[in-house]
Design an enzyme around this catalytic site. Structure first.
Site, PDB file in Angstrom:
ATOM      1  N   LYS A 167       0.888  -1.202  -0.092  1.00  0.00           N
ATOM      2  CA  LYS A 167      -0.015   0.176  -0.114  1.00  0.00           C
ATOM      3  C   LYS A 167       0.945   1.290   0.038  1.00  0.00           C
ATOM      4  O   LYS A 167       1.610   1.642   1.030  1.00  0.00           O
ATOM      5  CB  LYS A 167      -0.921  -0.031   1.006  1.00  0.00           C
ATOM      6  CG  LYS A 167      -1.850   1.266   1.189  1.00  0.00           C
ATOM      7  CD  LYS A 167      -2.574   1.242   0.037  1.00  0.00           C
ATOM      8  CE  LYS A 167      -3.832   0.517   0.405  1.00  0.00           C
ATOM      9  NZ  LYS A 167      -4.954   0.617  -0.573  1.00  0.00           N
ATOM     10  N   HIS A 298     -10.424  -6.892  -4.459  1.00  0.00           N
ATOM     11  CA  HIS A 298     -10.396  -5.988  -3.577  1.00  0.00           C
ATOM     12  C   HIS A 298     -10.606  -6.343  -2.142  1.00  0.00           C
ATOM     13  O   HIS A 298     -11.432  -7.249  -1.871  1.00  0.00           O
ATOM     14  CB  HIS A 298     -11.069  -4.672  -3.988  1.00  0.00           C
ATOM     15  CG  HIS A 298     -11.178  -3.629  -2.822  1.00  0.00           C
ATOM     16  ND1 HIS A 298     -12.315  -3.268  -2.180  1.00  0.00           N
ATOM     17  CD2 HIS A 298     -10.335  -2.745  -2.491  1.00  0.00           C
ATOM     18  CE1 HIS A 298     -12.026  -2.106  -1.148  1.00  0.00           C
ATOM     19  NE2 HIS A 298     -10.836  -1.737  -1.525  1.00  0.00           N
TER      20      HIS A 298
END
Length: 409
Positions: A167, A298
């Site tokens: 991330k 996701h």
């Protein structure tokens, strides 16, 4: 068989202070459990986000759900006109139908095409946990490339993940590039890597990062939402040869046509919470195959019910070409019996038990519901609330009044 009762149960669970381009996750997060009961006592469960809008929508849906035949779901979808609310209810309805027929949910979706579902190690820069003794994994502060590699080592050693997702959008792009290099050096050049800056980079920055990644000779599967709009994705794809993935700019069926028309993305990341439930994920898989798009999955800060639903859904989706995302290893709490669901070599074996293959631990549900009732507004219920409440995530750059403004770099 009819639905005789519907419970909407908000819960609050612990999660680490993970960083992203909007700020930081709260250490207390909200989810909502949906529990349906039929006239013969069969129970079906679903799980979704925990913000007030979703909870209100689920409460309003009760009058439509109680009394319905769980096999007749399509009229409910048209009446609700709310994919997120429907997704949570449909998951519970399919769980009921599976239990009533003795079939796993993947059979109700047409049958599984894989016996296990692979997941990626979802790696975050983060602050130190306030209660490290009860953290599920990696309680330490992780705000440097070197510390991120140590975190990744915990994920790989404990769960066997073979795909690593970073991330991004937190540190300067050069430092995040160094993080990817160190990951490639530590785990091998053949180890698939991904990075997701959540739209924090400009097109120009993304082109430069892609060029330097090629020089590094790392195995990069795709760049996920590096830039802050669909138009920027289309501009970027004309300049780079890495696949580009999204879960920010193609999140409903109406957005697929413009994405294909402008050649903006290569991979769509599905999510049964807002793509219209498990059957919505399956429809997305069909559409993606039609246009030769890849499909991944996701993740959000989910608990065991959603983990089971993700595995059942992905098992029945032929076009899932990439290891799915999951926050699940980070979670310190759960609402299911026999938690946590275990990973082996980075994958989850798909349950063939009736329904989702999980049952609620009502003691845990009650405990987390009580925590929700006693808590203030929870920061990571939605992206909007996270940005508003956790702007101090950028305090290290001297901007206590920071709000998201992208691209940042």
């Amino acid at each position: 068989m009819r639905i005789t009762d519907m419970e909407v149960i908000p819960v609050a669970h612990r999660e680490p202070p993970l960083r992203n381009s909007w700020g930081a996750h709260s250490e207390l997060a909200a989810r909502t459990i949906v529990r349906l009961v039929t006239e013969d006592g069969t129970v079906g469960v679903g799980e979704t986000y925990g913000d007030d809008q979703v909870i209100d929508g689920l409460e309003r849906a009760k009058e439509m759900v109680v009394g319905m035949n769980p096999y007749e779901r399509r009229p409910l979808a048209f009446r609700l006109q709310d994919n997120m609310v429907y997704g949570a209810i449909e998951t519970a309805l399919l769980d009921i139908v599976g239990k009533a027929t003795g079939q796993p949910v993947h059979s109700l979706l047409g049958g599984k095409v894989r016996d296990e579902v692979e997941f990626s190690a979802y790696l975050f820069y983060k602050y130190a946990d306030s209660d490290p003794e009860t953290a599920a994994i990696a309680p330490q502060e992780v705000l440097s490339p070197e510390a991120l590699v140590e975190e990744a080592r915990e994920f790989v050693d404990r769960h066997g993940f073979e795909v690593l997702k970073l991330k991004g959008g937190v540190l300067e792009p050069d430092r995040e590039l160094r993080t990817l290099k160190l990951l490639s050096d530590e785990f091998g050049r053949e180890t698939p890597l991904r990075i997701d800056p959540n739209g924090a980079w400009s097109v120009e920055t993304s082109i430069e990062i892609a060029r330097r990644l090629r020089e590094m000779e790392a195995t990069v599967q795709f760049l996920e939402d590096p830039v802050p709009s669909m138009n920027a994705h289309a501009r970027l794809k004309r300049q780079v040869d890495y696949p580009v993935a999204t879960n920010m700019f193609v999140t409903e069926f109406d957005e697929i046509a413009p994405a294909v028309d402008t050649d903006a993305v290569d991979v769509i990341l599905s999510d049964h919470h807002y793509w219209g439930g498990l059957t919505g994920n399956l429809r997305l898989d069909h559409v993606a195959r039609t246009f030769d798009l890849g499909v991944g999955m996701h993740s959000n800060s989910h608990l065991g019910v959603s983990m089971a639903a993700m595995a059942q859904s992905a098992a029945a989706m032929p076009t899932v070409r990439y290891a799915c995302d999951t926050h699940y290893p980070w979670m310190a709490d759960d609402v299911i019996q026999d938690a946590p669901i275990e990973f082996e070599d980075g994958a989850i074996e798909v349950s063939d038990e009736p329904g989702l293959g999980v049952d609620l631990d009502m003691d845990s549900v009650d405990r987390l519901h009580e925590r929700y009732s006693e808590s203030e507004t929870l920061g990571y219920s939605t992206v909007d609330s996270m940005a508003a409440e956790y702007a101090d995530g950028m305090a290290d750059v001297g901007r206590s009044d920071w709000l998201p403004n992208k691209p940042r770099w």
